[in-house]
Design a protein around this motif. Structure first.
Motif, mmCIF file in Angstrom:
data_model
loop_
_atom_site.group_PDB
_atom_site.id
_atom_site.type_symbol
_atom_site.label_atom_id
_atom_site.label_comp_id
_atom_site.label_asym_id
_atom_site.label_seq_id
_atom_site.Cartn_x
_atom_site.Cartn_y
_atom_site.Cartn_z
ATOM 1 N N HIS A 152 42.533 56.738 -9.210
ATOM 2 C CA HIS A 152 43.573 55.892 -8.620
ATOM 3 C C HIS A 152 44.590 56.759 -7.882
ATOM 4 C CE1 HIS A 152 42.294 52.217 -10.592
ATOM 5 N NE2 HIS A 152 42.189 52.880 -11.729
ATOM 6 N N HIS A 153 45.269 56.175 -6.906
ATOM 7 C CA HIS A 153 46.340 56.840 -6.159
ATOM 8 C C HIS A 153 47.611 56.020 -6.356
ATOM 9 C CE1 HIS A 153 43.909 59.852 -4.125
ATOM 10 N NE2 HIS A 153 42.973 58.923 -4.108
ATOM 11 N N TYR A 154 48.340 56.351 -7.428
ATOM 12 C CA TYR A 154 49.530 55.587 -7.785
ATOM 13 C C TYR A 154 50.754 56.047 -6.995
ATOM 14 C CZ TYR A 154 47.078 53.588 -11.759
ATOM 15 O OH TYR A 154 46.204 52.896 -12.550
ATOM 16 N N THR A 155 51.548 55.072 -6.586
ATOM 17 C CA THR A 155 52.844 55.324 -5.972
ATOM 18 C C THR A 155 53.851 54.376 -6.630
ATOM 19 O OG1 THR A 155 52.399 53.727 -4.210
ATOM 20 C CG2 THR A 155 51.873 56.031 -3.747
ATOM 21 N N PHE A 156 55.117 54.670 -6.455
ATOM 22 C CA PHE A 156 56.166 53.854 -7.056
ATOM 23 C C PHE A 156 56.020 52.402 -6.598
ATOM 24 C CE2 PHE A 156 60.320 51.833 -6.695
ATOM 25 C CZ PHE A 156 60.752 51.918 -8.005
ATOM 26 N N ASP A 157 56.180 51.458 -7.546
ATOM 27 C CA ASP A 157 56.104 50.036 -7.225
ATOM 28 C C ASP A 157 57.444 49.345 -7.456
ATOM 29 O OD1 ASP A 157 54.647 47.577 -6.556
ATOM 30 O OD2 ASP A 157 54.915 47.066 -8.673
ATOM 31 N N ARG A 158 57.952 49.431 -8.697
ATOM 32 C CA ARG A 158 59.197 48.720 -9.010
ATOM 33 C C ARG A 158 59.760 49.190 -10.338
ATOM 34 N NH1 ARG A 158 57.115 45.437 -12.897
ATOM 35 N NH2 ARG A 158 55.153 44.428 -12.548
ATOM 36 N N VAL A 159 60.982 48.750 -10.622
ATOM 37 C CA VAL A 159 61.643 48.959 -11.911
ATOM 38 C C VAL A 159 61.983 47.571 -12.437
ATOM 39 C CG1 VAL A 159 63.644 49.936 -13.081
ATOM 40 C CG2 VAL A 159 62.605 51.176 -11.186
ATOM 41 N N ALA A 164 63.715 44.793 -15.432
ATOM 42 C CA ALA A 164 65.055 44.611 -15.993
ATOM 43 C C ALA A 164 65.317 45.549 -17.168
ATOM 44 C CB ALA A 164 65.256 43.163 -16.433
ATOM 45 N N GLY A 165 64.261 46.039 -17.810
ATOM 46 C CA GLY A 165 64.413 46.991 -18.906
ATOM 47 C C GLY A 165 64.393 48.431 -18.432
ATOM 48 N N CYS A 166 64.447 48.629 -17.111
ATOM 49 C CA CYS A 166 64.461 49.946 -16.461
ATOM 50 C C CYS A 166 63.141 50.691 -16.577
ATOM 51 C CB CYS A 166 65.622 50.808 -16.964
ATOM 52 S SG CYS A 166 67.226 50.097 -16.535
ATOM 53 N N ASN A 167 62.071 50.007 -16.948
ATOM 54 C CA ASN A 167 60.743 50.613 -16.993
ATOM 55 C C ASN A 167 60.210 50.768 -15.578
ATOM 56 O OD1 ASN A 167 60.341 50.573 -19.951
ATOM 57 N ND2 ASN A 167 60.541 48.374 -19.629
ATOM 58 N N VAL A 168 59.616 51.907 -15.299
ATOM 59 C CA VAL A 168 59.077 52.191 -13.970
ATOM 60 C C VAL A 168 57.609 51.769 -13.925
ATOM 61 C CG1 VAL A 168 58.558 54.013 -12.295
ATOM 62 C CG2 VAL A 168 60.674 54.104 -13.636
ATOM 63 N N PHE A 169 57.226 51.086 -12.860
ATOM 64 C CA PHE A 169 55.847 50.662 -12.638
ATOM 65 C C PHE A 169 55.334 51.310 -11.363
ATOM 66 C CE2 PHE A 169 57.495 47.555 -15.470
ATOM 67 C CZ PHE A 169 56.421 47.133 -16.228
ATOM 68 N N GLU A 170 54.037 51.664 -11.388
ATOM 69 C CA GLU A 170 53.372 52.238 -10.221
ATOM 70 C C GLU A 170 52.196 51.346 -9.838
ATOM 71 O OE1 GLU A 170 54.151 56.981 -10.870
ATOM 72 O OE2 GLU A 170 52.349 56.118 -11.743
ATOM 73 N N ARG A 171 51.863 51.371 -8.545
ATOM 74 C CA ARG A 171 50.764 50.560 -8.027
ATOM 75 C C ARG A 171 49.782 51.479 -7.306
ATOM 76 N NH1 ARG A 171 50.286 45.175 -6.800
ATOM 77 N NH2 ARG A 171 52.485 44.905 -7.298
ATOM 78 N N CYS A 172 48.489 51.233 -7.541
ATOM 79 C CA CYS A 172 47.458 52.010 -6.856
ATOM 80 C C CYS A 172 47.381 51.553 -5.402
ATOM 81 C CB CYS A 172 46.094 51.829 -7.534
ATOM 82 S SG CYS A 172 44.763 52.712 -6.672
ATOM 83 N N ALA A 173 47.427 52.499 -4.493
ATOM 84 C CA ALA A 173 47.396 52.192 -3.064
ATOM 85 C C ALA A 173 46.023 51.687 -2.617
ATOM 86 C CB ALA A 173 47.770 53.440 -2.262
ATOM 87 N N ARG A 174 44.980 51.948 -3.394
ATOM 88 C CA ARG A 174 43.633 51.522 -2.998
ATOM 89 C C ARG A 174 43.248 50.159 -3.576
ATOM 90 N NH1 ARG A 174 40.325 54.728 -0.357
ATOM 91 N NH2 ARG A 174 38.535 53.548 -1.102
ATOM 92 N N CYS A 175 43.514 49.933 -4.866
ATOM 93 C CA CYS A 175 42.992 48.722 -5.519
ATOM 94 C C CYS A 175 44.080 47.765 -6.016
ATOM 95 C CB CYS A 175 42.064 49.096 -6.675
ATOM 96 S SG CYS A 175 42.923 49.761 -8.115
ATOM 97 N N ASP A 176 45.339 48.122 -5.846
ATOM 98 C CA ASP A 176 46.479 47.285 -6.244
ATOM 99 C C ASP A 176 46.701 47.205 -7.754
ATOM 100 O OD1 ASP A 176 47.832 46.678 -3.984
ATOM 101 O OD2 ASP A 176 46.990 44.676 -3.732
ATOM 102 N N LEU A 177 46.033 48.008 -8.558
ATOM 103 C CA LEU A 177 46.259 48.006 -9.998
ATOM 104 C C LEU A 177 47.682 48.488 -10.274
ATOM 105 C CD1 LEU A 177 44.969 47.711 -12.852
ATOM 106 C CD2 LEU A 177 44.525 50.163 -12.739
#
Length: 143
Positions: free
Chosen positions: A83-90, A92-105
């Motif tokens: 996977h090629h993860y990049t920053f997606d969002r934070v 309300a609990g300040c947890n960081v999420f990443e999204r794969c640029a290829r498959c959207d996981l």
């Protein structure tokens, strides 16, 4: 037969029984370069192994994270998910999420990204601040 020769023979026999055969591998006749074999000089067992040399890996399909590498000698393939993860969002609990640029996981990381409020003195020699979203506290000693 001397005691040393008996011990040596017993050691060779035990070594072969656990798969530690002697001899040197060489390319098998009539097979691709990655097929190797040897004949153990102690027990005459023929041992075969593959030593593949993989070329460049490539993605199998667009918008998919399955990568394949193929042996340059025999076309044997191995596959793995990359996977090629990049920053997606934070959240309300300040947890960081990443999204794969290829498959959207989307995956939650082990990190937090806080938006800190101002420092305030909470006790002599101690200052605190809080995250404006999740309320987590941060403390420091002051002089």
């Amino acid at each position: 037969m001397s005691l040393f020769q008996k011990a040596k023979g017993a050691f060779k026999s035990a070594k072969c029984k656990v798969g530690m055969h002697g001899g040197n591998y060489s390319k098998m006749e009539g097979k691709p370069q990655c097929y190797l074999s040897k004949t153990c000089p102690d027990c005459d067992e023929v041992v075969v192994k593959n030593k593949h040399k993989y070329g460049n890996d490539f993605y199998v399909r667009e918008m998919n994270c399955l990568k394949r590498s193929t042996c340059v000698h025999c076309d044997h393939a191995v596959e793995k998910i990359i996977h090629h993860y990049t920053f997606d969002r934070v959240d309300a609990g300040c947890n960081v999420f990443e999204r794969c640029a290829r498959c959207d996981l989307v995956k939650k990381t082990n990190s937090k990204k806080h938006t800190w409020g101002d420092w305030s003195v909470t006790a002599p020699g101690r200052s605190s601040r809080a995250c404006v979203f999740c309320g987590e506290q941060d403390h420091k000693q002051i002089n």
